[in-house]
Design an enzyme around this catalytic site. Structure first.
Site, PDB file in Angstrom:
ATOM      1  CB  SER A   8      78.817 -15.615 -92.323  1.00  0.00           C
ATOM      2  OG  SER A   8      79.241 -16.319 -93.480  1.00  0.00           O
ATOM      3  N   GLY A  11      74.266 -10.078 -97.441  1.00  0.00           N
ATOM      4  CA  GLY A  11      73.373  -9.906 -98.591  1.00  0.00           C
ATOM      5  C   GLY A  11      72.237 -10.907 -98.550  1.00  0.00           C
ATOM      6  CE  LYS A  12      74.287 -17.311 -99.466  1.00  0.00           C
ATOM      7  NZ  LYS A  12      74.751 -18.608 -98.932  1.00  0.00           N
ATOM      8  CG  ASP A  70      76.150 -24.088-100.767  1.00  0.00           C
ATOM      9  OD1 ASP A  70      76.897 -23.381-100.067  1.00  0.00           O
ATOM     10  OD2 ASP A  70      76.552 -24.664-101.800  1.00  0.00           O
ATOM     11  CB  SER A  71      73.018 -19.747-103.456  1.00  0.00           C
ATOM     12  OG  SER A  71      73.624 -18.853-102.532  1.00  0.00           O
ATOM     13  CG  PHE A 167      74.881 -10.390-102.281  1.00  0.00           C
ATOM     14  CD1 PHE A 167      73.500 -10.342-102.189  1.00  0.00           C
ATOM     15  CD2 PHE A 167      75.493 -11.644-102.331  1.00  0.00           C
ATOM     16  CE1 PHE A 167      72.739 -11.507-102.148  1.00  0.00           C
ATOM     17  CE2 PHE A 167      74.746 -12.816-102.281  1.00  0.00           C
ATOM     18  CZ  PHE A 167      73.368 -12.738-102.194  1.00  0.00           C
ATOM     19  N   GLY A 168      77.515 -10.019-104.482  1.00  0.00           N
ATOM     20  CA  GLY A 168      78.084 -11.101-105.280  1.00  0.00           C
ATOM     21  C   GLY A 168      78.157 -10.768-106.769  1.00  0.00           C
ATOM     22  CE1 TYR A 169      81.287 -14.466-109.475  1.00  0.00           C
ATOM     23  CE2 TYR A 169      79.933 -15.415-107.728  1.00  0.00           C
ATOM     24  CZ  TYR A 169      81.140 -15.319-108.385  1.00  0.00           C
ATOM     25  OH  TYR A 169      82.212 -16.070-107.964  1.00  0.00           O
ATOM     26  CG  ASP A 170      73.016  -9.635-107.318  1.00  0.00           C
ATOM     27  OD1 ASP A 170      72.740 -10.749-107.792  1.00  0.00           O
ATOM     28  OD2 ASP A 170      72.620  -9.269-106.188  1.00  0.00           O
TER      29      ASP A 170
HETATM   30  P1  ITT Z   1      77.137 -18.559 -96.095  1.00  0.00           P
HETATM   31  O1  ITT Z   1      77.762 -19.891 -96.475  1.00  0.00           O
HETATM   32  O2  ITT Z   1      77.564 -18.070 -94.744  1.00  0.00           O
HETATM   33  O3  ITT Z   1      75.642 -18.530 -96.282  1.00  0.00           O
HETATM   34  P2  ITT Z   1      78.501 -17.579 -98.471  1.00  0.00           P
HETATM   35  O4  ITT Z   1      78.497 -16.254 -99.196  1.00  0.00           O
HETATM   36  O5  ITT Z   1      79.842 -18.232 -98.212  1.00  0.00           O
HETATM   37  O6  ITT Z   1      77.683 -17.399 -97.108  1.00  0.00           O
HETATM   38  P3  ITT Z   1      77.780 -19.710-100.306  1.00  0.00           P
HETATM   39  O7  ITT Z   1      78.881 -20.631 -99.905  1.00  0.00           O
HETATM   40  O8  ITT Z   1      76.403 -20.283-100.549  1.00  0.00           O
HETATM   41  O9  ITT Z   1      77.545 -18.553 -99.261  1.00  0.00           O
HETATM   42  O10 ITT Z   1      78.264 -18.933-101.618  1.00  0.00           O
HETATM   43  C1  ITT Z   1      77.352 -18.222-102.352  1.00  0.00           C
HETATM   44  C2  ITT Z   1      78.082 -17.280-103.285  1.00  0.00           C
HETATM   45  O11 ITT Z   1      77.424 -17.310-104.564  1.00  0.00           O
HETATM   46  C3  ITT Z   1      77.977 -15.839-102.787  1.00  0.00           C
HETATM   47  O12 ITT Z   1      79.056 -15.497-101.945  1.00  0.00           O
HETATM   48  C4  ITT Z   1      77.962 -15.070-104.110  1.00  0.00           C
HETATM   49  O13 ITT Z   1      79.268 -14.900-104.580  1.00  0.00           O
HETATM   50  C5  ITT Z   1      77.210 -16.013-105.043  1.00  0.00           C
HETATM   51  N1  ITT Z   1      75.756 -15.750-105.003  1.00  0.00           N
HETATM   52  C6  ITT Z   1      74.787 -16.528-104.450  1.00  0.00           C
HETATM   53  N2  ITT Z   1      73.587 -15.933-104.548  1.00  0.00           N
HETATM   54  C7  ITT Z   1      73.793 -14.753-105.152  1.00  0.00           C
HETATM   55  C8  ITT Z   1      72.959 -13.683-105.504  1.00  0.00           C
HETATM   56  O14 ITT Z   1      71.665 -13.664-105.220  1.00  0.00           O
HETATM   57  N3  ITT Z   1      73.506 -12.629-106.111  1.00  0.00           N
HETATM   58  C9  ITT Z   1      74.806 -12.603-106.397  1.00  0.00           C
HETATM   59  N4  ITT Z   1      75.685 -13.556-106.078  1.00  0.00           N
HETATM   60  C10 ITT Z   1      75.184 -14.635-105.451  1.00  0.00           C
END
Ligand code: ITT
Length: 210
Positions: A8, A11-12, A70-71, A167-170
């Site tokens: 969901s 960004g991914k 999961d990342s 996105f995220g912590y980028d």
């Molecule tokens: P889905 O489970 O639906 O895939 P999510 O965002 O909840 O979406 P995760 O539980 O795997 O996914 O959490 C991953 C988080 O880690 C993500 O929301 C970012 O905050 C961070 N993250 C992962 N990969 C990243 C990236 O490439 N760049 C920046 N932040 C990242």
């Protein structure tokens, strides 16, 4: 071959879809994802959480090849936090039952970044700010895991955000080899070196054996 991404996180999804194009493998968003009850991602490891998502979502779309990611970010000086809690770091209830400070504002990504910087304020000024992005992927069909892959990339956490891409912590994640944050890279540049790029290229290779 078509793979359905059970994520969901826009960004991914954008990164996967763009990256798969040249391989001849199509990546599509999982149809009806919003209507499928999200499984609890309550495992202690990225791989187990990726498995949980791949199994649950593949059961909802019989016969389709579904993969989940999961990342997250591991900061060494914070004992590898936020780790599996990366997505909701700023909103997470703490082990003592309390919530993080309500003073943080903005989008979830902005709050997560601000909270991470707050957590790192108490670290020694000269201490290491080394961190690692980690990505685990699982591919499943009808609830059975067929393939797994993983990738990681090391960098440093800056004291303030830089850049507007990704996105995220980028914006906080400096890749020393280029002296730029992941948010200062184009999607293609990030993909070449990122945890997700490494893990996904490996998954695509393995797909040829299916
Ligand atoms: P889905 O489970 O639906 O895939 P999510 O965002 O909840 O979406 P995760 O539980 O795997 O996914 O959490 C991953 C988080 O880690 C993500 O929301 C970012 O905050 C961070 N993250 C992962 N990969 C990243 C990236 O490439 N760049 C920046 N932040 C990242």
């Amino acid at each position: 071959m078509t793979l359905y991404a059970a994520t969901s996180n826009p960004g991914k999804l954008a990164e996967f879809a763009a990256a798969a194009q040249p391989s001849g493998i199509t990546v599509l968003a999982l149809p009806g994802l919003e209507a499928i009850p999200a499984p609890a991602e309550d495992a202690a490891t990225f791989q187990d959480n990726a498995d949980i998502k791949a199994v649950a979502y593949s059961l909802a779309v019989p016969g389709l090849l579904v993969f989940a990611d999961d990342s997250g970010l591991e900061v060494m000086a914070l004992s590898n936090q936020p780790g599996v809690h990366s997505a909701r770091y700023a909103d997470r209830r703490l082990p003592d039952g309390s919530n993080p400070p309500a003073s943080l504002s903005g989008t979830l990504d902005e709050r997560n970044n601000a909270y991470l910087l707050q957590q790192m304020e108490s670290l020694p000024l000269s201490g290491s700010r080394t961190a690692r992005f980690v990505c685990h992927l699982a591919l499943a069909r009808d609830g059975e895991i067929l393939l797994r892959s993983q990738g990681s990339v090391e960098g440093e956490i800056l004291r303030s955000p830089r850049g507007a891409s990704g996105f995220g912590y980028d914006p906080l994640f400096l890749f020393p080899g280029l002296n730029r944050t992941f948010a200062e890279l184009s999607r293609e540049e990030k993909w070449r070196i990122s945890h997700r790029g490494i893990a996904f290229r490996n998954l695509l290779q393995q797909c040829r054996l299916l």
